[in-house]
Design a protein around this motif. Structure first.
Motif, mmCIF file in Angstrom:
data_model
loop_
_atom_site.group_PDB
_atom_site.id
_atom_site.type_symbol
_atom_site.label_atom_id
_atom_site.label_comp_id
_atom_site.label_asym_id
_atom_site.label_seq_id
_atom_site.Cartn_x
_atom_site.Cartn_y
_atom_site.Cartn_z
ATOM 1 N N GLY A 49 0.792 -1.224 0.000
ATOM 2 C CA GLY A 49 0.000 0.000 0.000
ATOM 3 C C GLY A 49 0.824 1.274 0.000
ATOM 4 O O GLY A 49 0.373 2.308 0.484
ATOM 5 N N PHE A 53 -0.564 5.306 0.394
ATOM 6 C CA PHE A 53 -0.029 6.015 1.557
ATOM 7 C C PHE A 53 0.750 7.251 1.121
ATOM 8 O O PHE A 53 0.678 8.304 1.772
ATOM 9 C CB PHE A 53 0.865 5.107 2.400
ATOM 10 N N TRP A 56 -1.635 9.919 0.527
ATOM 11 C CA TRP A 56 -2.099 10.467 1.822
ATOM 12 C C TRP A 56 -1.053 11.423 2.388
ATOM 13 O O TRP A 56 -1.383 12.505 2.884
ATOM 14 C CB TRP A 56 -2.353 9.335 2.816
ATOM 15 N N LYS A 187 -0.949 -2.744 8.258
ATOM 16 C CA LYS A 187 -2.335 -2.836 7.821
ATOM 17 C C LYS A 187 -3.170 -3.327 8.989
ATOM 18 O O LYS A 187 -2.816 -4.307 9.643
ATOM 19 C CB LYS A 187 -2.476 -3.826 6.668
ATOM 20 N N ILE A 203 -2.865 1.510 9.512
ATOM 21 C CA ILE A 203 -3.668 2.009 8.416
ATOM 22 C C ILE A 203 -4.749 0.990 8.077
ATOM 23 O O ILE A 203 -4.659 -0.176 8.441
ATOM 24 C CB ILE A 203 -2.805 2.293 7.167
ATOM 25 N N GLU A 206 -5.141 -2.194 2.612
ATOM 26 C CA GLU A 206 -4.709 -1.494 1.402
ATOM 27 C C GLU A 206 -5.873 -1.168 0.490
ATOM 28 O O GLU A 206 -5.956 -0.086 -0.076
ATOM 29 C CB GLU A 206 -3.679 -2.335 0.644
ATOM 30 N N ASN A 208 -9.168 -0.011 0.287
ATOM 31 C CA ASN A 208 -10.223 0.663 1.049
ATOM 32 C C ASN A 208 -11.049 1.440 0.051
ATOM 33 O O ASN A 208 -10.665 2.510 -0.402
ATOM 34 C CB ASN A 208 -9.609 1.607 2.093
ATOM 35 N N ARG A 311 -9.002 3.676 -4.371
ATOM 36 C CA ARG A 311 -8.447 3.247 -3.085
ATOM 37 C C ARG A 311 -7.983 4.475 -2.324
ATOM 38 O O ARG A 311 -7.630 5.483 -2.908
ATOM 39 C CB ARG A 311 -7.238 2.334 -3.268
ATOM 40 N N GLU A 312 -7.956 4.361 -1.047
ATOM 41 C CA GLU A 312 -7.388 5.426 -0.234
ATOM 42 C C GLU A 312 -6.809 4.824 1.035
ATOM 43 O O GLU A 312 -7.160 3.707 1.428
ATOM 44 C CB GLU A 312 -8.438 6.483 0.122
ATOM 45 N N THR A 313 -5.905 5.546 1.652
ATOM 46 C CA THR A 313 -5.344 5.126 2.931
ATOM 47 C C THR A 313 -6.027 5.898 4.043
ATOM 48 O O THR A 313 -6.208 7.110 3.946
ATOM 49 C CB THR A 313 -3.828 5.402 2.972
#
Length: 331
Positions: A49, A53, A56, A187, A203, A206, A208, A311-313
């Motif tokens: 991820g 990240f 982010w 994770k 977090i 991965e 999300n 996807r996002e962190t």
């Protein structure tokens, strides 16, 4: 079995140990920039991820009014010249030149991105020509030729459960080398006792899912009941699971190796299978979409819709600890 694997990987272990030792005692030169340097890396190959990240991290640093450049490595590029993937406005979306992850970061983070197979060269170029406050090194933990102010390492449960060096495991260097990092990200809340007492944050997994977009970048409301998937990431199965969480039936998946470069024959095969199975929607990841974008007309001409699962962190624990480590490194 574990003993045998350790014996077979001993030459690799010794090479890693010697390399790190030479860096530690200063016999291998490290390059320094005027800008502060933050490395986002891991101990294993792929699937931790890093890219979500890194995006982010850029967003957080932007909130502090910092100017940022992200540097990384363009995959499948042999020469040592640096590529300006993005100057902060215009993006070179040719993934064969820029690399899929570098293009994705440029699109999502909206900051300058420079790529070179030798990341320290990309850093020096960015430092001289773009004069940023901060340089973020994507996948930089093993790239010790560049001095850094903060080492952030992401570790997965798979690396902890199967702590074997390549080629028998996924580790690029021994798991104990995490001690070289300033702060470690996991994770969810997966970690073992050996990490107790260290600076760590957690977090979300991965994958999300933030939203489902159509190929124009518009969030869709009508989620299809069935779908085909195509992806070329380190862990294609994790993408499958995330899509199924929407209640969507995955009829067929086309799985390729990480950073795979799609060709016309691949697209034609995917379209043929979808039409034979009467599937109208093809789902993919943000990273894959930057490569599939050039084939959009193929899907449109066959009345097929390409959907992008974002996807996002999300930092779910110890966010303030992470921010503290970042703030102290850049001030």
């Amino acid at each position: 079995m574990k003993f045998i694997i350790n014996i077979l990987t001993l030459p690799f272990y010794l090479a890693i140990y010697l390399r790190n030792y030479l860096f530690d005692i200063g016999l291998i030169k490290q390059h320094k920039t005027k800008a502060k340097v933050i490395s986002v890396g891991n101990l294993s190959v792929g699937g931790t991820g890093k890219t979500p990240f890194t995006i982010w991290l850029v967003d957080y640093l932007k909130s502090l009014n910092k100017s940022i450049v992200v540097i990384g490595r363009p995959y499948k590029r042999d020469n040592e010249s640096s590529v300006i993937v993005s100057d902060g406005n215009l993006i070179n979306e040719d993934t064969e030149v820029s690399g899929d992850e570098m293009v994705l970061i440029a699109q999502k983070a909206n900051v300058p991105v420079v790529a070179n197979k030798r990341k320290w060269k990309a850093a020096l170029k960015a430092d001289k020509e773009l004069n940023p406050d901060i340089i973020i090194v994507d996948d930089g933990f093993q790239h010790r030729y560049l001095m850094r102010d903060l080492d952030i390492v992401l570790i997965t449960k798979e690396s902890i459960k199967r702590p074997y060096l390549l080629p028998f495991g996924r580790l690029r260097e021994p798991l104990t080398n995490f001690k070289r990092a300033h702060i470690i990200g996991f994770k969810n809340e997966d970690f073992s006792e050996e990490f107790v007492g260290l600076n760590k944050f957690f977090i979300s997994k991965e994958v999300n899912n933030k939203s489902i977009l159509d190929s124009n970048g518009t969030v869709i409301d009508d989620i299809p009941e069935k779908i085909a998937l195509v992806s070329s990431i380190a862990n294609n199965k994790s993408f499958h699971y995330s899509v199924k969480e929407y209640g969507i039936e995955v009829i067929k998946s086309f799985d390729f190796s990480d950073h795979y470069s799609y060709g016309e024959s691949d697209i034609e095969r995917i379209i043929s299978v979808m039409k034979n199975k009467d599937i109208c929607h093809l789902g993919t990841t943000s990273k894959d979409f930057v490569k599939l974008k050039s084939f959009i007309s193929y899907f449109y001409n066959n009345d097929l819709k390409l959907l992008v699962f974002e996807r996002e962190t999300k930092i779910i624990q110890n966010l303030e600890l992470l921010k503290k480590a970042i703030n102290e490194s850049i001030n």
